[in-house]
Design an enzyme around this catalytic site. Sequence first.
Site, short mmCIF file in Angstrom:
data_model
loop_
_atom_site.label_atom_id
_atom_site.label_comp_id
_atom_site.label_asym_id
_atom_site.label_seq_id
_atom_site.Cartn_x
_atom_site.Cartn_y
_atom_site.Cartn_z
N THR A 272 -9.27 -9.06 4.85
CA THR A 272 -8.50 -7.69 5.16
C THR A 272 -7.45 -8.44 6.07
O THR A 272 -7.81 -9.23 7.14
CB THR A 272 -9.15 -6.55 5.93
OG1 THR A 272 -9.83 -6.22 4.80
CG2 THR A 272 -8.07 -5.34 6.18
N PHE A 274 -4.78 -7.91 9.08
CA PHE A 274 -4.22 -6.72 10.21
C PHE A 274 -3.07 -7.04 10.76
O PHE A 274 -2.74 -8.12 10.81
CB PHE A 274 -5.42 -6.62 11.21
CG PHE A 274 -6.81 -6.06 10.82
CD1 PHE A 274 -6.98 -4.60 10.82
CD2 PHE A 274 -7.60 -6.91 9.95
CE1 PHE A 274 -8.30 -4.25 10.20
CE2 PHE A 274 -8.84 -6.28 9.61
CZ PHE A 274 -9.21 -5.01 9.63
#
Length: 668
Positions: A272, A274
Amino acid sequence: MDEVDKIRSEINLVDERILEALANRRKLAEQIIQAKEVAGSPIRDFSREERLLADLIAKGRGQGLDAHLVTRVFHEIIDDSIRSQQLHLLDYGKTGPNRVAFQGIEGAYSELAGRKHFAPYLDQTVFTGVDTLEQVVNSVEDGDVDYGLLPVETTTAGSINEVYDLLSVAQLSIVGEEVLRVEHCLLAIDDVPLANIRQIYSHPQALAECMKFVAKLPNCQAMPYADSAMAVKKVRDGQDLNAAAIASEEAGKLYGLKVLRRNIEDQQNNFTRFLILARKPSAVDLRIPCKTSLIMATSHEEGSLLRALSLLHEYKINLTKLESRPIPGMPFQYIFYIDFEGNTAEARIGEAIEKLRSATTSLKVLGSYPAQHRAKTSPRVEILASGAPETGAEAPEQPAGKKEKIGYKLASRDHKPDDTIIAVRGVRIGGPGFVVIAGPCAVESREQIHKCARYVRECGGQVLRGGCFKPRTSPYSFQGLGFEGLQMLAEAGREYDLPIVTEVLSPADVEPVARYADILQIGARNMQNFSLLSEAGRSNRPVLLKRGMMSTMDEFLNAAEYILDRGNHQVILCERGIRTFETATRNTLDLGSIPILKRLTHLPILVDPSHAAGKRELVIPLALAAHAVGPHGLIVEMHPEPEKALSDGPQALHFSEFADLMRRIYQS
Ligand code: PEP
Ligand code: MN
């Protein structure tokens, strides 16, 4: 003290010396950046890194250490040095206290990403969890915190739309990015059998990333929850033996849950990304490789997006992301989110942005920030291959051929004059380079495939092969270890950082095999299995297509055309010998096909001397001959103990022969 304890205490001493050496090296990194500042030198010097690695590999080999081990260890050490040199040049975060908002509660993935990002300044950083992504943005805007963390994309689900919509209205700048490897655990209050679990709580995103795992559990329901760490807390508070949560191992530890299973995500490489937001942009030293993000809208006219993008092209700007989102209240009109490599402080980027302003109807620069990905310098294959024992060989020039009639389009040079280069996890197949794919005919055991992977890597081989589903002439012969073998192959590939290729026999296996294999192989016996070709054409994995043993080049290229026509443009051709009246070799290696194919098609072409020869002693001469006619690489079978191989043993090279081949190929 017994013998084991004695050796352990010696090991402990060595480890301490390693730590001391690392700390000394880091101090030198801090000194060198100051010296570089005075001299105005860049942080990185790739040719020095390459020389350094080559030298260390040679010295390591002198002490009995694998090139792969030396490379891996020094990749980390060099990366740490670059990271600390970059940190020295960066301002933000240093002058704490840093107040950081994230969505969720302690133990949420966002918090883990924040901890990773602010790791050098943790003692002056305070994290605050809030309920929603919008509240993250609001608390930065209102000055309650200095930084906000937003997950912006995941490798499974792609972009997180809500974040893009928030970015378009927020009055904030992006000052950093962080990429977190997300490894999900199934957590419960006690060590219960998986079959007892009835409800699994987690954030919808985490549930989606483990969908296949959850679907396999009988009578089990996925229960969406606001955040993964909250789901852990809910399971702990509920004290229900039939409930579980999907979250990080850290969240499990924090709230006292047991890990029932690790790494339950469907995709092995689950990351992921960010963004770190602040009220003001943060200037980034020009020596740090940066990314810049912007949001723009173009007029609702034909060609307007193309005009904007060609401006970026004109300034040689490398786009890393292009995303479109509908404009609220304006049906079928879009705004575009763009990430590219570069820093707004560079004159070239500044100029491009100015020009872009007049080519767009709105433009908002979200900020320039250090790119998280730092390229690793790899040792040159020549360096690795030259570690093998001494001998000599030479290769003649490529012969030229003449044009034949064609019955295919997409595979032809007329359709695409330039060579197709297929990039597989950093390995480029096609174009000017030369790759060697090697490994056993079949994966036979974890130990066997690990030994092969280690040796392939050590000698400079770039891709690992290993059959898991074997097309055998006799139904009584070893048929391969199937998916179990594929897991072993994938594990060995990961361990030694080698992409993997394996044969797929049936259309139904394409998708499940593609989940693990970096390249799908379609074997000679299946070259005209049109349903298999079509299915492989729907996959997004490159396909290594072997020439059928009774096929003409026209048939070969038409088989490739099936894959290309279904939308998969990544086809690698492989000449592996054809059946002739000659029985002295297993097949007759048709080396004439290489220069001919190179003229007819843009696709990369490999040669498999192993299946052509059928006999070990012919493999090296054929491989050297093949190298001379100019293919883009070889695929070769090798085995730790060819005499004991379960398939194609007589043609498998011993490790020492493989080393000899590699040295001769890369020396010539
Ligand atoms: C193989 O590569 O193991 C194989 C079976 O090859 P081919 O399809 O060329 O016979
Ligand atoms: Mn074989």
